[in-house]
Design an enzyme around this catalytic site. Structure first.
Site, PDB file in Angstrom:
ATOM      1  N   LEU A  71      79.712 -25.060 -42.925  1.00 57.54           N
ATOM      2  CA  LEU A  71      78.414 -25.148 -43.496  1.00 57.54           C
ATOM      3  C   LEU A  71      77.459 -24.142 -43.268  1.00 57.54           C
ATOM      4  O   LEU A  71      76.459 -23.672 -44.023  1.00 57.54           O
ATOM      5  CB  LEU A  71      77.735 -26.509 -42.505  1.00 57.54           C
ATOM      6  CG  LEU A  71      78.117 -27.890 -42.984  1.00 57.54           C
ATOM      7  CD1 LEU A  71      77.612 -28.871 -41.919  1.00 57.54           C
ATOM      8  CD2 LEU A  71      77.718 -28.452 -44.289  1.00 57.54           C
ATOM      9  N   GLY A  72      77.563 -23.297 -42.294  1.00 56.05           N
ATOM     10  CA  GLY A  72      76.976 -22.084 -42.083  1.00 56.05           C
ATOM     11  C   GLY A  72      77.270 -21.587 -40.548  1.00 56.05           C
ATOM     12  O   GLY A  72      77.883 -21.870 -40.048  1.00 56.05           O
ATOM     13  N   GLU A  73      76.419 -20.355 -40.535  1.00 57.30           N
ATOM     14  CA  GLU A  73      76.721 -19.805 -39.226  1.00 57.30           C
ATOM     15  C   GLU A  73      75.359 -19.355 -38.837  1.00 57.30           C
ATOM     16  O   GLU A  73      74.658 -18.960 -39.291  1.00 57.30           O
ATOM     17  CB  GLU A  73      77.660 -18.412 -39.785  1.00 57.30           C
ATOM     18  CG  GLU A  73      78.317 -17.978 -38.663  1.00 57.30           C
ATOM     19  CD  GLU A  73      79.556 -17.093 -39.018  1.00 57.30           C
ATOM     20  OE1 GLU A  73      80.257 -17.121 -40.143  1.00 57.30           O
ATOM     21  OE2 GLU A  73      79.919 -16.124 -38.217  1.00 57.30           O
ATOM     22  N   VAL A  79      79.045 -23.801 -38.028  1.00 58.84           N
ATOM     23  CA  VAL A  79      78.856 -25.193 -38.169  1.00 58.84           C
ATOM     24  C   VAL A  79      79.794 -25.814 -39.189  1.00 58.84           C
ATOM     25  O   VAL A  79      79.677 -24.998 -40.289  1.00 58.84           O
ATOM     26  CB  VAL A  79      77.292 -25.567 -38.348  1.00 58.84           C
ATOM     27  CG1 VAL A  79      77.195 -27.048 -38.372  1.00 58.84           C
ATOM     28  CG2 VAL A  79      76.432 -25.055 -37.332  1.00 58.84           C
ATOM     29  N   ASP A 196      62.246 -21.881 -30.897  1.00 60.28           N
ATOM     30  CA  ASP A 196      62.778 -21.465 -31.847  1.00 60.28           C
ATOM     31  C   ASP A 196      62.644 -22.306 -32.936  1.00 60.28           C
ATOM     32  O   ASP A 196      63.243 -22.695 -33.786  1.00 60.28           O
ATOM     33  CB  ASP A 196      64.204 -21.037 -31.819  1.00 60.28           C
ATOM     34  CG  ASP A 196      64.995 -20.313 -32.586  1.00 60.28           C
ATOM     35  OD1 ASP A 196      64.028 -19.559 -33.238  1.00 60.28           O
ATOM     36  OD2 ASP A 196      65.924 -20.019 -32.817  1.00 60.28           O
TER      37      ASP A 196
HETATM   38  N1  LIG Z   1      73.699 -31.410 -38.569  1.00 61.40           N
HETATM   39  C1  LIG Z   1      73.803 -30.365 -39.483  1.00 61.40           C
HETATM   40  N2  LIG Z   1      73.998 -30.921 -40.845  1.00 61.40           N
HETATM   41  C2  LIG Z   1      74.081 -29.861 -41.815  1.00 61.40           C
HETATM   42  N3  LIG Z   1      73.892 -28.826 -41.930  1.00 61.40           N
HETATM   43  C3  LIG Z   1      73.933 -28.171 -40.518  1.00 61.40           C
HETATM   44  C4  LIG Z   1      73.748 -29.098 -39.418  1.00 61.40           C
HETATM   45  N4  LIG Z   1      73.525 -28.038 -38.286  1.00 61.40           N
HETATM   46  C5  LIG Z   1      73.429 -26.905 -38.608  1.00 61.40           C
HETATM   47  N5  LIG Z   1      73.561 -27.008 -39.924  1.00 61.40           N
HETATM   48  C6  LIG Z   1      73.720 -25.662 -40.884  1.00 61.40           C
HETATM   49  O1  LIG Z   1      74.618 -24.761 -40.379  1.00 61.40           O
HETATM   50  C7  LIG Z   1      73.993 -23.528 -40.390  1.00 61.40           C
HETATM   51  C8  LIG Z   1      74.043 -22.975 -38.919  1.00 61.40           C
HETATM   52  O2  LIG Z   1      73.264 -23.395 -38.141  1.00 61.40           O
HETATM   53  P1  LIG Z   1      72.760 -22.944 -36.684  1.00 61.40           P
HETATM   54  O3  LIG Z   1      72.327 -23.827 -36.001  1.00 61.40           O
HETATM   55  O4  LIG Z   1      74.224 -22.399 -35.810  1.00 61.40           O
HETATM   56  O5  LIG Z   1      72.190 -21.568 -36.948  1.00 61.40           O
HETATM   57  P2  LIG Z   1      70.859 -21.085 -37.607  1.00 61.40           P
HETATM   58  O6  LIG Z   1      69.934 -21.960 -37.348  1.00 61.40           O
HETATM   59  O7  LIG Z   1      71.127 -20.904 -39.014  1.00 61.40           O
HETATM   60  O8  LIG Z   1      70.760 -19.514 -36.944  1.00 61.40           O
HETATM   61  P3  LIG Z   1      70.298 -19.234 -35.286  1.00 61.40           P
HETATM   62  O9  LIG Z   1      71.450 -19.131 -34.767  1.00 61.40           O
HETATM   63  O10 LIG Z   1      69.604 -17.756 -35.767  1.00 61.40           O
HETATM   64  O11 LIG Z   1      69.412 -20.094 -35.085  1.00 61.40           O
HETATM   65  C9  LIG Z   1      72.570 -23.460 -40.809  1.00 61.40           C
HETATM   66  O12 LIG Z   1      72.646 -23.019 -41.990  1.00 61.40           O
HETATM   67  C10 LIG Z   1      72.291 -25.203 -40.832  1.00 61.40           C
HETATM   68  O13 LIG Z   1      71.581 -25.457 -41.946  1.00 61.40           O
END
Ligand SMILES: Nc1ncnc2c1ncn2[C@@H]1O[C@H](COP(=O)(O)OP(=O)(O)OP(=O)(O)O)[C@@H](O)[C@H]1O
Length: 389
Positions: A71-73, A79, A196
């Site tokens: 979904l992303g990083e 994730v 954050d």
């Molecule tokens: N519960 C979820 N459902 C759908 N997408 C998610 C979920 N949790 C995280 N994501 C997606 O996964 C990606 C990574 O999330 P993560 O919280 O690890 O990092 P971030 O918020 O993008 O960056 P940072 O580490 O700087 O806070 C993001 O694009 C987020 O939208």
């Protein structure tokens, strides 16, 4: 210090409590959030249910952390989307490397999310901790993060970019996210500072209900302590000045970040813009002259094509500017922000929203009158005046 028993993790990264309990305001904001009695927690010692998953279960759910499930990083992990054997969609955050920092983030996230539950906070479903593997399991949010709806996503073809959020949805997201944050500041025990708040940490469920996420940097605030001094974490563009410069963290740092987020939500501009010549401009610096000159419509996302309630826009922007004041003491508490935004949300229903683009170009010629005319100082008093009008 981390207590490594994950069912009772306690986290304390170099806090230096600066006691100033006298005169601390107390708010009686209450949300109405019934817990779901039908869920049977595997861990009955916790107030809120979460599970300790097995690695096998999460490998199966995510197809062995397949790239296509990504979904992303983020800074600490990747994730993945998954589906449990019971058919429930989940998001699994897999820590990249077992550094002390990453383990700290994991512990804080599990500790904080395990103790809070609110309709506007991302729910923890559980976790796995074994060997070098740390996995956190959340509810899956099908509409991804607010960030992806406000700004074009790199590497995504234009045909697959999200449609712009309509105005009613933006107001509902502002109110919901404010409620989640108000719960953390005023109701959670001990109080929690998120540290954050940003668009990528507001996730949207199937109905676009916002869920504040990513508690890896959060701080628990012991009762009677007004602020802590700590190492600066968070994201440039959203950091309150006293936090960025001196590491002074209190609930009002979140309020500042929330103000930036509100401006971003309304305008779809980045919190930190690079101007020609490499100079960086914060969104508050961009908005302030427009607010001073009462050019409210110019603050709106052009992709709304004028479809917003002008009075509502003004209220949301005023709330944002109050939140993003450089003087921390002058910022409102989140409970007050909720009140301001709820008021704006109640003003009009979506059906009543009419395009104002034509009206705004007509008023352009007379806008200059506003500069010397009816402008009121932008403070809590002026917000109350707005409310009474
Ligand atoms: N519960 C979820 N459902 C759908 N997408 C998610 C979920 N949790 C995280 N994501 C997606 O996964 C990606 C990574 O999330 P993560 O919280 O690890 O990092 P971030 O918020 O993008 O960056 P940072 O580490 O700087 O806070 C993001 O694009 C987020 O939208």
């Amino acid at each position: 210090m981390i207590n490594r028993c994950f069912c009772c993790v306690s986290v304390d990264d170099e806090p230096e409590p600066a006691a100033a309990p006298a005169g601390r305001r107390r708010y009686t904001y209450r949300h109405q959030e019934p817990t779901n009695p039908s869920r049977t927690p595997k861990n009955r010692s916790m107030e809120y249910p979460w599970e300790i998953y097995s690695l096998k279960e999460l490998l199966q759910a995510t197809n062995n952390f397949n790239d296509s499930n990504k979904l992303g990083e983020g800074g600490f992990g990747t994730v993945y989307w998954g589906r449990t054997s019971k058919g429930v969609e989940i998001a699994v955050k897999r820590l990249k490397a077992m550094t002390a920092k990453a383990e700290m983030e994991f512990a804080i996230e599990v500790e904080i999310l395990g103790r809070v539950r609110h309709k506007n906070l991302l729910s923890l479903r559980g976790f796995y901790a074994g060997g070098d593997e740390r996995l956190i399991v959340y509810d899956y949010m099908p509409n991804h993060s607010l960030l992806t709806h406000l700004h074009p996503q790199r590497g995504v073809p234009s045909s697959q970019q999200h449609q712009p959020l309509d105005w009613a949805r933006r107001v509902a997201i502002a109110i919901g996210a404010a409620e989640g944050l108000a719960y953390l500041h005023h109701e959670a025990n001990p109080h929690i500072i998120h540290r954050d708040i940003k668009a990528s940490n507001v996730l949207l469920d199937a109905d676009f209900v916002p869920k504040v996420a990513d508690f890896g940097f959060a701080k628990l605030i012991p009762d009677g302590v007004s602020h802590l001094t700590t190492r600066v974490k968070g994201t440039l563009g959203y950091l309150a000045p006293e936090y960025a410069m001196w590491g002074k963290v209190s609930e009002s740092c979140d309020v500042y970040s929330f103000g930036v987020l509100l401006l971003e939500l309304v305008s779809a501009r980045r919190p930190l813009e690079k101007l020609p010549g490499g100079v960086k401009r914060e969104i508050v610096q961009w908005a302030a002259p427009l607010v001073e000159r009462r050019k409210w419509e110019r603050l709106a996302d052009p992709r709304l094509a004028g479809r917003f309630d002008a009075q509502q826009l003004r209220t949301v922007v005023e709330a944002a500017m109050l939140c993003a004041q450089s003087d921390a003491e002058s910022r409102p508490a989140m409970a007050e922000v909720v009140e301001m935004l709820r008021f704006s949300g109640e003003r009009r229903t979506a059906k009543e929203i009419v395009p104002v683009a034509a009206a705004s170009s007509e008023t352009e010629a007379t806008d200059l009158d506003d500069v010397t005319g009816s402008s009121e100082p932008l403070d809590r008093r002026s917000w109350k005046l707005t409310k009474l009008r």
